[in-house]
Design a protein around this motif. Sequence first.
Motif, PDB file in Angstrom:
ATOM      1  N   GLU A   6       0.272   8.804   6.656  1.00  0.00           N
ATOM      2  CA  GLU A   6       1.898   9.259   6.691  1.00  0.00           C
ATOM      3  C   GLU A   6       2.613   8.303   6.709  1.00  0.00           C
ATOM      4  OE1 GLU A   6       4.570  10.632  10.591  1.00  0.00           O
ATOM      5  OE2 GLU A   6       2.746  11.825  10.292  1.00  0.00           O
ATOM      6  N   LEU A   7       2.540   7.219   7.273  1.00  0.00           N
ATOM      7  CA  LEU A   7       3.186   5.818   6.985  1.00  0.00           C
ATOM      8  C   LEU A   7       3.430   5.345   5.633  1.00  0.00           C
ATOM      9  CD1 LEU A   7       2.540   4.007  10.343  1.00  0.00           C
ATOM     10  CD2 LEU A   7       4.667   5.093   9.876  1.00  0.00           C
ATOM     11  N   CYS A   8       2.370   5.627   4.881  1.00  0.00           N
ATOM     12  CA  CYS A   8       2.295   5.026   3.538  1.00  0.00           C
ATOM     13  C   CYS A   8       2.899   5.846   2.577  1.00  0.00           C
ATOM     14  CB  CYS A   8       0.760   4.934   3.070  1.00  0.00           C
ATOM     15  SG  CYS A   8      -0.065   3.421   3.882  1.00  0.00           S
ATOM     16  N   ARG A   9       3.755   6.653   2.867  1.00  0.00           N
ATOM     17  CA  ARG A   9       4.566   7.676   2.014  1.00  0.00           C
ATOM     18  C   ARG A   9       5.568   6.798   1.441  1.00  0.00           C
ATOM     19  NH1 ARG A   9       5.228  13.253   5.449  1.00  0.00           N
ATOM     20  NH2 ARG A   9       3.096  14.010   5.439  1.00  0.00           N
ATOM     21  N   ARG A  10       5.738   5.813   2.085  1.00  0.00           N
ATOM     22  CA  ARG A  10       6.670   4.890   1.586  1.00  0.00           C
ATOM     23  C   ARG A  10       6.033   3.375   1.449  1.00  0.00           C
ATOM     24  NH1 ARG A  10       8.810   4.101   7.116  1.00  0.00           N
ATOM     25  NH2 ARG A  10       8.732   1.650   7.017  1.00  0.00           N
ATOM     26  N   PRO A  11       6.249   2.878   0.263  1.00  0.00           N
ATOM     27  CA  PRO A  11       5.397   1.627   0.179  1.00  0.00           C
ATOM     28  C   PRO A  11       5.414   0.643   1.524  1.00  0.00           C
ATOM     29  CG  PRO A  11       6.616   1.922  -1.441  1.00  0.00           C
ATOM     30  CD  PRO A  11       7.079   2.877  -0.719  1.00  0.00           C
ATOM     31  N   SER A  12       4.411   0.313   1.973  1.00  0.00           N
ATOM     32  CA  SER A  12       4.411  -0.744   3.226  1.00  0.00           C
ATOM     33  C   SER A  12       3.210  -1.858   3.247  1.00  0.00           C
ATOM     34  CB  SER A  12       3.949   0.329   4.445  1.00  0.00           C
ATOM     35  OG  SER A  12       4.786   1.383   4.758  1.00  0.00           O
TER      36      SER A  12
ATOM     37  N   ALA B  25       0.170  -2.307  10.817  1.00  0.00           N
ATOM     38  CA  ALA B  25      -0.382  -2.727  12.182  1.00  0.00           C
ATOM     39  C   ALA B  25       0.446  -2.488  13.389  1.00  0.00           C
ATOM     40  CB  ALA B  25      -1.181  -3.923  12.064  1.00  0.00           C
ATOM     41  N   SER B  26       1.563  -3.381  13.037  1.00  0.00           N
ATOM     42  CA  SER B  26       2.981  -3.477  13.814  1.00  0.00           C
ATOM     43  C   SER B  26       3.256  -1.809  14.396  1.00  0.00           C
ATOM     44  CB  SER B  26       3.986  -4.240  13.255  1.00  0.00           C
ATOM     45  OG  SER B  26       5.045  -4.159  14.335  1.00  0.00           O
ATOM     46  N   GLU B  27       3.504  -0.856  13.477  1.00  0.00           N
ATOM     47  CA  GLU B  27       4.126   0.454  13.615  1.00  0.00           C
ATOM     48  C   GLU B  27       2.905   0.955  14.637  1.00  0.00           C
ATOM     49  OE1 GLU B  27       7.050   3.203  11.903  1.00  0.00           O
ATOM     50  OE2 GLU B  27       6.878   0.987  11.061  1.00  0.00           O
ATOM     51  N   THR B  28       1.712   1.045  14.113  1.00  0.00           N
ATOM     52  CA  THR B  28       0.716   1.850  15.091  1.00  0.00           C
ATOM     53  C   THR B  28       0.013   0.908  16.154  1.00  0.00           C
ATOM     54  OG1 THR B  28      -0.850   0.733  13.259  1.00  0.00           O
ATOM     55  CG2 THR B  28       0.006   2.921  12.751  1.00  0.00           C
ATOM     56  N   ASP B  29       0.500  -0.090  16.371  1.00  0.00           N
ATOM     57  CA  ASP B  29       0.032  -0.921  17.501  1.00  0.00           C
ATOM     58  C   ASP B  29      -1.543  -1.047  17.308  1.00  0.00           C
ATOM     59  OD1 ASP B  29       2.399  -1.734  18.794  1.00  0.00           O
ATOM     60  OD2 ASP B  29       2.188   0.200  19.854  1.00  0.00           O
ATOM     61  N   LEU B  30      -2.191  -1.063  16.313  1.00  0.00           N
ATOM     62  CA  LEU B  30      -3.645  -1.000  15.923  1.00  0.00           C
ATOM     63  C   LEU B  30      -3.933  -2.664  15.552  1.00  0.00           C
ATOM     64  CD1 LEU B  30      -4.707   1.743  14.066  1.00  0.00           C
ATOM     65  CD2 LEU B  30      -5.135   1.536  16.257  1.00  0.00           C
ATOM     66  N   PRO B  31      -4.951  -3.303  15.774  1.00  0.00           N
ATOM     67  CA  PRO B  31      -5.357  -4.712  15.418  1.00  0.00           C
ATOM     68  C   PRO B  31      -5.403  -4.639  13.890  1.00  0.00           C
ATOM     69  CG  PRO B  31      -6.807  -3.798  16.944  1.00  0.00           C
ATOM     70  CD  PRO B  31      -6.050  -2.861  16.561  1.00  0.00           C
TER      71      PRO B  31
ATOM     72  N   VAL C  93       0.724  -1.212   0.066  1.00  0.00           N
ATOM     73  CA  VAL C  93       0.043  -0.153   0.039  1.00  0.00           C
ATOM     74  C   VAL C  93       0.758   1.117  -0.095  1.00  0.00           C
ATOM     75  CG1 VAL C  93      -1.772   1.214   1.158  1.00  0.00           C
ATOM     76  CG2 VAL C  93      -1.694  -1.127   1.489  1.00  0.00           C
ATOM     77  N   VAL C  94       0.612   2.229  -0.919  1.00  0.00           N
ATOM     78  CA  VAL C  94       1.422   3.477  -0.889  1.00  0.00           C
ATOM     79  C   VAL C  94       0.397   4.625  -1.204  1.00  0.00           C
ATOM     80  CG1 VAL C  94       1.726   3.380  -3.526  1.00  0.00           C
ATOM     81  CG2 VAL C  94       3.277   4.529  -2.260  1.00  0.00           C
ATOM     82  N   ALA C  95       0.749   5.702  -0.436  1.00  0.00           N
ATOM     83  CA  ALA C  95       0.038   7.033  -0.578  1.00  0.00           C
ATOM     84  C   ALA C  95       0.283   7.460  -2.220  1.00  0.00           C
ATOM     85  CB  ALA C  95       0.776   7.902   0.479  1.00  0.00           C
TER      86      ALA C  95
ATOM     87  N   PRO D 127       0.169  -3.914   5.137  1.00  0.00           N
ATOM     88  CA  PRO D 127      -0.624  -4.097   6.136  1.00  0.00           C
ATOM     89  C   PRO D 127      -0.409  -4.412   7.539  1.00  0.00           C
ATOM     90  CG  PRO D 127      -1.967  -4.386   4.410  1.00  0.00           C
ATOM     91  CD  PRO D 127      -0.509  -4.294   3.904  1.00  0.00           C
ATOM     92  N   ALA D 128       0.533  -5.515   7.418  1.00  0.00           N
ATOM     93  CA  ALA D 128       1.093  -6.118   8.607  1.00  0.00           C
ATOM     94  C   ALA D 128       2.005  -5.108   9.182  1.00  0.00           C
ATOM     95  CB  ALA D 128       1.799  -7.558   8.284  1.00  0.00           C
ATOM     96  N   ASP D 129       3.088  -4.490   8.382  1.00  0.00           N
ATOM     97  CA  ASP D 129       3.889  -3.535   9.090  1.00  0.00           C
ATOM     98  C   ASP D 129       3.390  -2.369   9.646  1.00  0.00           C
ATOM     99  OD1 ASP D 129       6.111  -5.117   8.235  1.00  0.00           O
ATOM    100  OD2 ASP D 129       6.286  -3.971   6.345  1.00  0.00           O
TER     101      ASP D 129
END
Length: 127
Positions: free
Chosen positions: A62-68, A74-80, A40-42, A70-72
């Motif tokens: 903001e995190l999607c400014r670079r390709p990411s 979720a880990s980075e934001t501490d969201l389910p 996913v990318v912005a 969803p698993a990453d």
Amino acid sequence: MEKPRERWVGREAGPIVRPYAMTRGRTRPRGVVVDLVTIVVATGRTPGDRVWLSREQRRLLELCRRPSTPADLASETDLPFRVVQILLEDLHQYGLVEVVPQTDPDEQTDRPDPRILMRVLDELRRL
């Protein structure tokens, strides 16, 4: 004597918010399905005046400014993961993120034969 109100508070997290409160009651994606390893990318577009983004959606964007994946995210934001999945779907519908396809549909020939997989499963059950 009045009984004090019970509050759901995590020791380090502060007040706990139920996941469905972040997704406006939705528990499953409705549109584009984003799995664990989808890229996913912005898109670089800005949300219009009519689009209200939650704090979590702004952080994901903001995190999607670079390709990411969803698993990453979720880990980075501490969201389910399911919450991230639904919030990304919203961002995709607003045109703020783009889902990059993993494989070309014509390249589906490298999948294993289901009969072989069933045979392996049967042999594992015998053990």
